[in-house]
Write a protein that holds these residues in place. Structure first.
Motif, PDB file in Angstrom:
ATOM      1  N   LYS A  25       0.743  -1.262  -0.085  1.00 18.43           N
ATOM      2  CA  LYS A  25       0.028  -0.001  -0.037  1.00 18.43           C
ATOM      3  C   LYS A  25       0.733   1.236   0.099  1.00 18.43           C
ATOM      4  N   ILE A  26       2.046   1.286   0.764  1.00 18.73           N
ATOM      5  CA  ILE A  26       2.769   2.422   0.816  1.00 18.73           C
ATOM      6  C   ILE A  26       3.430   2.437  -0.620  1.00 18.73           C
ATOM      7  N   SER A  27       3.896   1.554  -1.352  1.00 18.93           N
ATOM      8  CA  SER A  27       4.497   1.482  -2.505  1.00 18.93           C
ATOM      9  C   SER A  27       3.488   2.299  -3.611  1.00 18.93           C
ATOM     10  N   ILE A  28       2.251   1.819  -3.688  1.00 18.31           N
ATOM     11  CA  ILE A  28       1.367   2.456  -4.368  1.00 18.31           C
ATOM     12  C   ILE A  28       0.931   3.912  -4.260  1.00 18.31           C
ATOM     13  N   LEU A  29       0.790   4.123  -2.852  1.00 15.46           N
ATOM     14  CA  LEU A  29       0.798   5.542  -2.520  1.00 15.46           C
ATOM     15  C   LEU A  29       1.692   6.415  -2.883  1.00 15.46           C
ATOM     16  N   HIS A  30       2.746   5.927  -2.524  1.00 15.59           N
ATOM     17  CA  HIS A  30       4.166   6.730  -3.042  1.00 15.59           C
ATOM     18  C   HIS A  30       4.088   7.232  -4.803  1.00 15.59           C
ATOM     19  N   ARG A  31       3.684   6.134  -5.311  1.00 15.44           N
ATOM     20  CA  ARG A  31       3.357   6.195  -6.712  1.00 15.44           C
ATOM     21  C   ARG A  31       2.365   7.529  -7.052  1.00 15.44           C
ATOM     22  N   ILE A  32       1.111   7.130  -6.558  1.00  8.24           N
ATOM     23  CA  ILE A  32       0.021   8.032  -6.727  1.00  8.24           C
ATOM     24  C   ILE A  32       0.560   9.543  -6.248  1.00  8.24           C
ATOM     25  N   THR A  33       1.234   9.843  -5.052  1.00 10.35           N
ATOM     26  CA  THR A  33       1.576  11.105  -4.562  1.00 10.35           C
ATOM     27  C   THR A  33       2.439  11.559  -5.541  1.00 10.35           C
ATOM     28  N   GLY A  34       3.335  10.857  -6.114  1.00 10.46           N
ATOM     29  CA  GLY A  34       4.368  11.440  -7.234  1.00 10.46           C
ATOM     30  C   GLY A  34       3.624  11.727  -8.375  1.00 10.46           C
ATOM     31  N   ILE A  35       2.533  11.474  -8.917  1.00  8.97           N
ATOM     32  CA  ILE A  35       1.593  11.713  -9.867  1.00  8.97           C
ATOM     33  C   ILE A  35       1.046  12.969  -9.509  1.00  8.97           C
ATOM     34  N   LEU A  36       0.363  12.858  -8.326  1.00 10.95           N
ATOM     35  CA  LEU A  36      -0.281  14.297  -7.766  1.00 10.95           C
ATOM     36  C   LEU A  36       0.759  15.292  -7.694  1.00 10.95           C
ATOM     37  N   MET A  37       1.999  15.088  -7.337  1.00 11.71           N
ATOM     38  CA  MET A  37       3.060  16.237  -7.366  1.00 11.71           C
ATOM     39  C   MET A  37       3.324  16.639  -8.740  1.00 11.71           C
ATOM     40  N   ILE A  77      -2.515  18.892   0.807  1.00 13.08           N
ATOM     41  CA  ILE A  77      -1.450  19.053  -0.027  1.00 13.08           C
ATOM     42  C   ILE A  77       0.029  19.097   0.664  1.00 13.08           C
ATOM     43  N   ASN A  78       0.108  19.334   1.896  1.00 12.05           N
ATOM     44  CA  ASN A  78       1.390  19.231   2.556  1.00 12.05           C
ATOM     45  C   ASN A  78       1.503  17.704   2.753  1.00 12.05           C
ATOM     46  N   GLU A  79       0.452  17.055   3.162  1.00  9.08           N
ATOM     47  CA  GLU A  79       0.556  15.636   3.374  1.00  9.08           C
ATOM     48  C   GLU A  79       1.181  14.847   1.976  1.00  9.08           C
ATOM     49  N   ILE A  80       0.532  15.273   0.949  1.00  8.19           N
ATOM     50  CA  ILE A  80       0.947  14.701  -0.368  1.00  8.19           C
ATOM     51  C   ILE A  80       2.606  14.893  -0.625  1.00  8.19           C
ATOM     52  N   PHE A  81       3.060  16.276  -0.201  1.00  6.39           N
ATOM     53  CA  PHE A  81       4.547  16.301  -0.583  1.00  6.39           C
ATOM     54  C   PHE A  81       5.331  15.726   0.635  1.00  6.39           C
ATOM     55  N   LEU A  82       4.893  15.854   2.041  1.00  9.31           N
ATOM     56  CA  LEU A  82       5.754  15.204   2.932  1.00  9.31           C
ATOM     57  C   LEU A  82       5.656  13.776   3.010  1.00  9.31           C
ATOM     58  N   TYR A  83       4.509  13.220   2.517  1.00  8.96           N
ATOM     59  CA  TYR A  83       4.481  11.602   2.577  1.00  8.96           C
ATOM     60  C   TYR A  83       5.460  11.212   1.296  1.00  8.96           C
ATOM     61  N   HIS A  84       5.384  11.928   0.209  1.00 11.19           N
ATOM     62  CA  HIS A  84       6.247  11.484  -0.807  1.00 11.19           C
ATOM     63  C   HIS A  84       7.714  11.615  -0.629  1.00 11.19           C
ATOM     64  N   ILE A  85       7.992  12.711   0.066  1.00  9.35           N
ATOM     65  CA  ILE A  85       9.372  13.001   0.835  1.00  9.35           C
ATOM     66  C   ILE A  85       9.882  11.746   1.526  1.00  9.35           C
ATOM     67  N   PHE A  86       9.120  11.722   2.544  1.00  9.96           N
ATOM     68  CA  PHE A  86       9.585  10.446   3.506  1.00  9.96           C
ATOM     69  C   PHE A  86       9.568   9.212   3.114  1.00  9.96           C
ATOM     70  N   SER A  87       8.595   8.880   2.169  1.00  6.41           N
ATOM     71  CA  SER A  87       8.572   7.556   1.554  1.00  6.41           C
ATOM     72  C   SER A  87       9.598   7.251   0.532  1.00  6.41           C
ATOM     73  N   GLY A  88      10.055   8.474  -0.142  1.00  6.43           N
ATOM     74  CA  GLY A  88      11.309   8.472  -0.916  1.00  6.43           C
ATOM     75  C   GLY A  88      12.595   8.187  -0.050  1.00  6.43           C
ATOM     76  N   PHE A  89      12.783   8.637   1.081  1.00  6.26           N
ATOM     77  CA  PHE A  89      13.671   8.378   1.959  1.00  6.26           C
ATOM     78  C   PHE A  89      13.846   6.824   2.377  1.00  6.26           C
ATOM     79  N   ARG A  90      12.520   6.345   2.546  1.00  6.53           N
ATOM     80  CA  ARG A  90      12.460   4.917   3.045  1.00  6.53           C
ATOM     81  C   ARG A  90      13.090   3.971   1.904  1.00  6.53           C
ATOM     82  N   TYR A  91      12.550   4.377   0.610  1.00  4.94           N
ATOM     83  CA  TYR A  91      13.201   3.696  -0.581  1.00  4.94           C
ATOM     84  C   TYR A  91      14.870   3.848  -0.699  1.00  4.94           C
TER      85      TYR A  91
END
Length: 127
Positions: A25-37, A77-91
């Motif tokens: 779910k985290i992986s899919i959400l990371h992709r979705i937030t990337g598209i939204l960004m 909107i902040n959550e989209i950016f922050l989640y994508h950043i921290f999920s990117g750090f996770r990867y």
């Protein structure tokens, strides 16, 4: 006898019922937030240009930020950016072979969500 597991495709209607672990779910959400960004960044740049055009537009923006609905929009909107950043750090951490075991990957997934939400609450409540 070596029995191979039969691979089958699932329908789009079956995806909702399909069990997916938190890491998936985290992986899919990371992709979705990337598209939204990708969609939101040009909109933000146009909006930012409008705000900086003159003092009147800036004051309108400041007035709008006191509205609770605008704050909720900013929160997401902040959550989209922050989640994508921290999920990117996770990867990135996973790329150096840390947290790739099943248990630690699950823990890192929850930590990613918790940190992004807590930081977002901190940012929203302090402006």
């Amino acid at each position: 006898m070596n029995k191979k597991k039969k691979i089958r495709n699932i329908n789009i209607s079956q995806i909702i019922k399909y069990y997916l672990p938190i890491t998936g779910k985290i992986s899919i959400l990371h992709r979705i937030t990337g598209i939204l960004m990708v969609i939101l960044i040009p909109i933000f740049l146009i909006f930012f240009q409008f705000i900086l055009k003159n003092k009147k537009n800036f004051n309108k923006f400041i007035f709008l930020t006191h509205n609770i609905y605008i704050k909720i929009i900013f929160f997401f909107i902040n959550e989209i950016f922050l989640y994508h950043i921290f999920s990117g750090f996770r990867y990135i951490i996973m790329d150096i072979n840390l947290g790739i075991e099943k248990k630690s990957s699950k823990i890192f997934s929850y930590i990613t969500i918790i940190i992004s939400i807590l930081l977002n609450f901190f940012l929203i409540t302090n402006y």
